[in-house]
Scaffold this motif. Sequence first.
Motif, PDB file in Angstrom:
ATOM      1  N   TRP A 187      34.163  49.053  38.947  1.00 57.34           N
ATOM      2  CA  TRP A 187      35.507  48.552  38.605  1.00 57.34           C
ATOM      3  C   TRP A 187      36.583  49.438  39.227  1.00 57.34           C
ATOM      4  O   TRP A 187      37.597  48.952  39.722  1.00 57.34           O
ATOM      5  CB  TRP A 187      35.704  48.517  37.092  1.00 57.34           C
ATOM      6  CG  TRP A 187      34.841  47.529  36.373  1.00 57.34           C
ATOM      7  CD1 TRP A 187      34.152  46.472  36.922  1.00 57.34           C
ATOM      8  CD2 TRP A 187      34.566  47.513  34.974  1.00 57.34           C
ATOM      9  NE1 TRP A 187      33.464  45.810  35.941  1.00 57.34           N
ATOM     10  CE2 TRP A 187      33.697  46.418  34.743  1.00 57.34           C
ATOM     11  CE3 TRP A 187      34.960  48.297  33.894  1.00 57.34           C
ATOM     12  CZ2 TRP A 187      33.230  46.101  33.465  1.00 57.34           C
ATOM     13  CZ3 TRP A 187      34.495  47.986  32.625  1.00 57.34           C
ATOM     14  CH2 TRP A 187      33.644  46.899  32.421  1.00 57.34           C
ATOM     15  N   GLU A 190      36.982  48.849  42.779  1.00 57.66           N
ATOM     16  CA  GLU A 190      37.678  47.568  43.004  1.00 57.66           C
ATOM     17  C   GLU A 190      39.129  47.615  42.479  1.00 57.66           C
ATOM     18  O   GLU A 190      39.799  46.584  42.436  1.00 57.66           O
ATOM     19  CB  GLU A 190      36.910  46.434  42.299  1.00 57.66           C
ATOM     20  CG  GLU A 190      35.527  46.205  42.881  1.00 57.66           C
ATOM     21  CD  GLU A 190      34.634  45.311  42.010  1.00 57.66           C
ATOM     22  OE1 GLU A 190      33.566  44.906  42.506  1.00 57.66           O
ATOM     23  OE2 GLU A 190      34.980  45.033  40.837  1.00 57.66           O
ATOM     24  N   ARG A 192      40.294  47.906  39.479  1.00 57.59           N
ATOM     25  CA  ARG A 192      40.499  46.924  38.410  1.00 57.59           C
ATOM     26  C   ARG A 192      40.881  47.547  37.074  1.00 57.59           C
ATOM     27  O   ARG A 192      41.153  46.823  36.119  1.00 57.59           O
ATOM     28  CB  ARG A 192      39.231  46.070  38.250  1.00 57.59           C
ATOM     29  CG  ARG A 192      38.999  45.186  39.461  1.00 57.59           C
ATOM     30  CD  ARG A 192      37.741  44.395  39.328  1.00 57.59           C
ATOM     31  NE  ARG A 192      37.760  43.576  38.126  1.00 57.59           N
ATOM     32  CZ  ARG A 192      36.671  43.030  37.589  1.00 57.59           C
ATOM     33  NH1 ARG A 192      35.494  43.224  38.143  1.00 57.59           N
ATOM     34  NH2 ARG A 192      36.766  42.293  36.504  1.00 57.59           N
ATOM     35  N   ASN A 194      43.217  49.120  34.425  1.00 57.23           N
ATOM     36  CA  ASN A 194      44.637  49.162  34.131  1.00 57.23           C
ATOM     37  C   ASN A 194      44.831  50.116  32.940  1.00 57.23           C
ATOM     38  O   ASN A 194      44.347  49.842  31.842  1.00 57.23           O
ATOM     39  CB  ASN A 194      45.098  47.735  33.779  1.00 57.23           C
ATOM     40  CG  ASN A 194      46.567  47.661  33.611  1.00 57.23           C
ATOM     41  OD1 ASN A 194      47.306  48.286  34.362  1.00 57.23           O
ATOM     42  ND2 ASN A 194      47.014  46.925  32.610  1.00 57.23           N
ATOM     43  N   LEU A 202      40.847  45.690  31.795  1.00 53.82           N
ATOM     44  CA  LEU A 202      40.200  45.372  33.069  1.00 53.82           C
ATOM     45  C   LEU A 202      40.904  44.191  33.706  1.00 53.82           C
ATOM     46  O   LEU A 202      41.015  43.124  33.100  1.00 53.82           O
ATOM     47  CB  LEU A 202      38.727  45.033  32.794  1.00 53.82           C
ATOM     48  CG  LEU A 202      37.846  44.777  34.003  1.00 53.82           C
ATOM     49  CD1 LEU A 202      37.701  46.038  34.843  1.00 53.82           C
ATOM     50  CD2 LEU A 202      36.471  44.288  33.548  1.00 53.82           C
ATOM     51  N   ARG A 203      41.378  44.409  34.933  1.00 54.13           N
ATOM     52  CA  ARG A 203      41.996  43.291  35.662  1.00 54.13           C
ATOM     53  C   ARG A 203      40.895  42.396  36.217  1.00 54.13           C
ATOM     54  O   ARG A 203      39.805  42.885  36.522  1.00 54.13           O
ATOM     55  CB  ARG A 203      42.817  43.835  36.831  1.00 54.13           C
ATOM     56  CG  ARG A 203      44.190  44.358  36.433  1.00 54.13           C
ATOM     57  CD  ARG A 203      45.026  44.618  37.661  1.00 54.13           C
ATOM     58  NE  ARG A 203      44.690  45.902  38.254  1.00 54.13           N
ATOM     59  CZ  ARG A 203      45.346  47.032  38.002  1.00 54.13           C
ATOM     60  NH1 ARG A 203      46.367  47.052  37.175  1.00 54.13           N
ATOM     61  NH2 ARG A 203      44.990  48.163  38.568  1.00 54.13           N
ATOM     62  N   PRO A 205      38.722  40.329  38.998  1.00 54.16           N
ATOM     63  CA  PRO A 205      38.449  40.705  40.382  1.00 54.16           C
ATOM     64  C   PRO A 205      39.440  40.059  41.338  1.00 54.16           C
ATOM     65  O   PRO A 205      39.879  38.930  41.087  1.00 54.16           O
ATOM     66  CB  PRO A 205      37.031  40.189  40.634  1.00 54.16           C
ATOM     67  CG  PRO A 205      36.634  39.406  39.444  1.00 54.16           C
ATOM     68  CD  PRO A 205      37.645  39.585  38.368  1.00 54.16           C
TER      69      PRO A 205
END
Length: 220
Positions: A187, A190, A192, A194, A202-203, A205
């Motif tokens: 994560w 990537e 992701r 926050n 978690l943002r 994908p």
Amino acid sequence: MDDPLRIGVLVSGVGSNLKAILDAVEKKELRAEVGIVISNKKGVQALDRARERGVKAIHLDPAAYKSISDYESEIIGLLKEARVEWVVLAGYMKIVSETLLSAYPGRILNIHPSLLPAFPGLRAQEQALKYGVKIAGCTVHLVDSGLDSGPVIVQAAVPVLENDTVESLRDRILQKEHQIYPMILKWISEKRLNVEGRKITLRPPATSSGPDLVNPGEGR
Ligand code: GRF
């Protein structure tokens, strides 16, 4: 595409979490490179595991330095030389001081074998058994200046069975640790995560924003 995430791992012992991370990199499940592994303990299995995979692995003896700050300055030098972006504590049995924290603000992860804030510190599995909890587990969190007190990223739970020993509970928790640590690093690779104070979310994908190569004419 971004470059692979550069990770530095600090260890003190067996290194089963390090192995899980190296396995995920090798299987290309995690787009990252372990740039260096540093241990405060000599001759530990974690160092061998790194060297077997061709990863630079170094023992640095804290007793050889005047202060924790001097010790961590040496670590920081090695991490920077290895172009490390995120520091991963994987069974590193030493408190991290302000020196390392300020070199990698918000970029140091730890894994702890309990559902924090329950049972911080040493022998978490033994603490859980003694307390008589029915659910135990592990936590990955950002490291702050307290003891296992930083913002929680992910937790995984396991049952405590009636005939559990410290070892059987430790092994059940470790299985979860080996799943969640590489997952969180993925994560992070990537971008992701926050982080808003203690609240970490978690943002989704990222979706490709480039041209649609399968159906180039579509959407015109
Ligand atoms: C793990 O239980 C981890 O949660 C704790 O130390 C142990 C390290 O195990 N911080 P390993 O060295 O990764 O096998």
